[in-house]
Design a protein around this motif. Structure first.
Motif, PDB file in Angstrom:
ATOM      1  N   LEU A   3      15.589  -5.484  -7.319  1.00  0.00           N
ATOM      2  CA  LEU A   3      14.152  -5.560  -7.060  1.00  0.00           C
ATOM      3  C   LEU A   3      13.856  -5.212  -5.599  1.00  0.00           C
ATOM      4  CD1 LEU A   3      11.397  -6.229  -8.235  1.00  0.00           C
ATOM      5  CD2 LEU A   3      11.764  -8.595  -7.568  1.00  0.00           C
ATOM      6  N   ASN A   4      14.701  -5.678  -4.689  1.00  0.00           N
ATOM      7  CA  ASN A   4      14.561  -5.356  -3.272  1.00  0.00           C
ATOM      8  C   ASN A   4      14.654  -3.845  -3.062  1.00  0.00           C
ATOM      9  OD1 ASN A   4      14.479  -5.400  -0.509  1.00  0.00           O
ATOM     10  ND2 ASN A   4      16.411  -6.466  -0.245  1.00  0.00           N
ATOM     11  N   LEU A   5      15.591  -3.206  -3.733  1.00  0.00           N
ATOM     12  CA  LEU A   5      15.742  -1.752  -3.634  1.00  0.00           C
ATOM     13  C   LEU A   5      14.515  -1.032  -4.188  1.00  0.00           C
ATOM     14  CD1 LEU A   5      17.588   0.623  -2.879  1.00  0.00           C
ATOM     15  CD2 LEU A   5      18.512   0.491  -5.189  1.00  0.00           C
ATOM     16  N   CYS A   6      13.961  -1.538  -5.283  1.00  0.00           N
ATOM     17  CA  CYS A   6      12.747  -0.941  -5.866  1.00  0.00           C
ATOM     18  C   CYS A   6      11.570  -1.049  -4.896  1.00  0.00           C
ATOM     19  CB  CYS A   6      12.404  -1.609  -7.185  1.00  0.00           C
ATOM     20  SG  CYS A   6      13.529  -1.188  -8.514  1.00  0.00           S
ATOM     21  N   TYR A   7      11.417  -2.207  -4.254  1.00  0.00           N
ATOM     22  CA  TYR A   7      10.346  -2.377  -3.268  1.00  0.00           C
ATOM     23  C   TYR A   7      10.511  -1.397  -2.112  1.00  0.00           C
ATOM     24  CZ  TYR A   7       8.513  -6.746  -5.217  1.00  0.00           C
ATOM     25  OH  TYR A   7       7.922  -7.685  -6.011  1.00  0.00           O
ATOM     26  N   ARG A   8      11.738  -1.282  -1.606  1.00  0.00           N
ATOM     27  CA  ARG A   8      11.986  -0.374  -0.484  1.00  0.00           C
ATOM     28  C   ARG A   8      11.717   1.074  -0.876  1.00  0.00           C
ATOM     29  NH1 ARG A   8      17.623  -1.763   1.935  1.00  0.00           N
ATOM     30  NH2 ARG A   8      16.901  -0.430   3.600  1.00  0.00           N
ATOM     31  N   LEU A   9      12.104   1.445  -2.080  1.00  0.00           N
ATOM     32  CA  LEU A   9      11.846   2.798  -2.564  1.00  0.00           C
ATOM     33  C   LEU A   9      10.347   3.043  -2.712  1.00  0.00           C
ATOM     34  CD1 LEU A   9      13.038   5.456  -3.574  1.00  0.00           C
ATOM     35  CD2 LEU A   9      13.089   4.460  -5.858  1.00  0.00           C
ATOM     36  N   ALA A  10       9.615   2.057  -3.232  1.00  0.00           N
ATOM     37  CA  ALA A  10       8.160   2.192  -3.377  1.00  0.00           C
ATOM     38  C   ALA A  10       7.489   2.351  -2.019  1.00  0.00           C
ATOM     39  CB  ALA A  10       7.589   0.982  -4.111  1.00  0.00           C
ATOM     40  N   THR A  91      13.071  -5.953   3.170  1.00  0.00           N
ATOM     41  CA  THR A  91      12.311  -5.221   2.155  1.00  0.00           C
ATOM     42  C   THR A  91      11.192  -4.370   2.747  1.00  0.00           C
ATOM     43  OG1 THR A  91      12.741  -7.030   0.625  1.00  0.00           O
ATOM     44  CG2 THR A  91      11.033  -5.471   0.001  1.00  0.00           C
ATOM     45  N   PHE A  92      10.387  -4.933   3.639  1.00  0.00           N
ATOM     46  CA  PHE A  92       9.153  -4.282   4.078  1.00  0.00           C
ATOM     47  C   PHE A  92       9.122  -3.874   5.545  1.00  0.00           C
ATOM     48  CE2 PHE A  92       7.846  -7.089   0.562  1.00  0.00           C
ATOM     49  CZ  PHE A  92       7.403  -6.129  -0.308  1.00  0.00           C
ATOM     50  N   ALA A  93      10.187  -4.082   6.300  1.00  0.00           N
ATOM     51  CA  ALA A  93      10.143  -3.811   7.736  1.00  0.00           C
ATOM     52  C   ALA A  93       9.878  -2.342   8.049  1.00  0.00           C
ATOM     53  CB  ALA A  93      11.434  -4.263   8.408  1.00  0.00           C
ATOM     54  N   GLY A  94      10.159  -1.448   7.116  1.00  0.00           N
ATOM     55  CA  GLY A  94       9.883  -0.034   7.353  1.00  0.00           C
ATOM     56  C   GLY A  94       8.421   0.246   7.588  1.00  0.00           C
ATOM     57  N   ILE A  95       7.540  -0.621   7.104  1.00  0.00           N
ATOM     58  CA  ILE A  95       6.104  -0.439   7.291  1.00  0.00           C
ATOM     59  C   ILE A  95       5.653  -0.996   8.635  1.00  0.00           C
ATOM     60  CG2 ILE A  95       3.813  -1.039   6.419  1.00  0.00           C
ATOM     61  CD1 ILE A  95       5.014  -1.295   3.685  1.00  0.00           C
ATOM     62  N   TYR A  96       6.141  -2.161   9.005  1.00  0.00           N
ATOM     63  CA  TYR A  96       5.568  -2.853  10.157  1.00  0.00           C
ATOM     64  C   TYR A  96       6.509  -3.055  11.335  1.00  0.00           C
ATOM     65  CZ  TYR A  96       7.923  -7.087   8.475  1.00  0.00           C
ATOM     66  OH  TYR A  96       8.845  -8.005   8.078  1.00  0.00           O
TER      67      TYR A  96
END
Length: 194
Positions: A3-10, A91-96
């Motif tokens: 699920l973590n990989l899916c979030y990162r891919l999204a 998971t989301f650090a790529g955004i912020y």
């Protein structure tokens, strides 16, 4: 972990494909008259009406919904003090990650600016003056926001070589301003050393 990989891919797909999807949705409005002899979708046909309806939905979702949803989600993470949580960061650090904590929702502003420019490029294809005006105004508004809010976590640099050092002081030049955000994100994700 899956699920973590899916979030990162999204997150990667949404931030990378945002502008091309916006442009494709607007280009779907193009059509040709029956007697023009140009290949493509005929104006006022059922197919063209369907394509227009779908492209409007995609445009609203991609250009309005994704930035608004991203801003809501990032503010929610910030309010709950989860920005530095290891699971959230993975998971989301790529955004912020490139922004200071109080400005984690700056990426949706960047996405909105890109969408505005993409829509303008397609709708005013034969009018370069309009394209240039919208591009300049969007860039100036972005620069004003960057100088005023200083959203980037990177260190400010002085611009004395341009003669702006004394007048403007120190201007923050983050990775996104330099256009290196995607390269640095790729490098971090794939552990590439430079």
């Amino acid at each position: 972990k899956a699920l973590n990989l899916c979030y990162r891919l999204a997150v990667l797909v949404v931030t990378t494909a945002h502008m091309p999807l916006t442009r494709a949705a607007v280009e779907a409005w193009r059509c040709s008259k029956e007697n023009e002899g140009v290949r493509g979708v005929v104006c006022d046909s059922a197919t063209h009406m369907l394509v227009q309806a779908i492209s409007v939905l995609i445009l609203v979702f991609i250009s309005v919904g994704v930035p608004a949803g991203g801003a809501w989600w990032l503010r929610r993470l910030r309010r709950r003090n989860k920005l530095r949580d290891p699971q959230t960061k993975a998971t989301f650090a790529g955004i912020y990650d490139i922004f200071r904590d109080e400005h984690v929702d700056f990426e949706p502003i960047i996405m909105s600016r890109r969408a505005l420019v993409a829509v303008t490029l397609v709708l005013y294809e034969a009018q370069p003056a309009v394209q240039a005006a919208v591009g300049i105004v969007a860039s100036l508004a972005y620069l004003v926001l960057v100088v005023r809010w200083r959203p980037y976590a990177s260190h400010p640099v002085s611009l004395p070589c341009l003669g702006l050092g004394r007048r403007l002081g120190r201007i923050p030049v983050g990775r996104e301003v330099l256009g290196l955000h995607d390269l640095l994100l790729f490098r971090r994700e794939h552990h590439v050393r430079v």
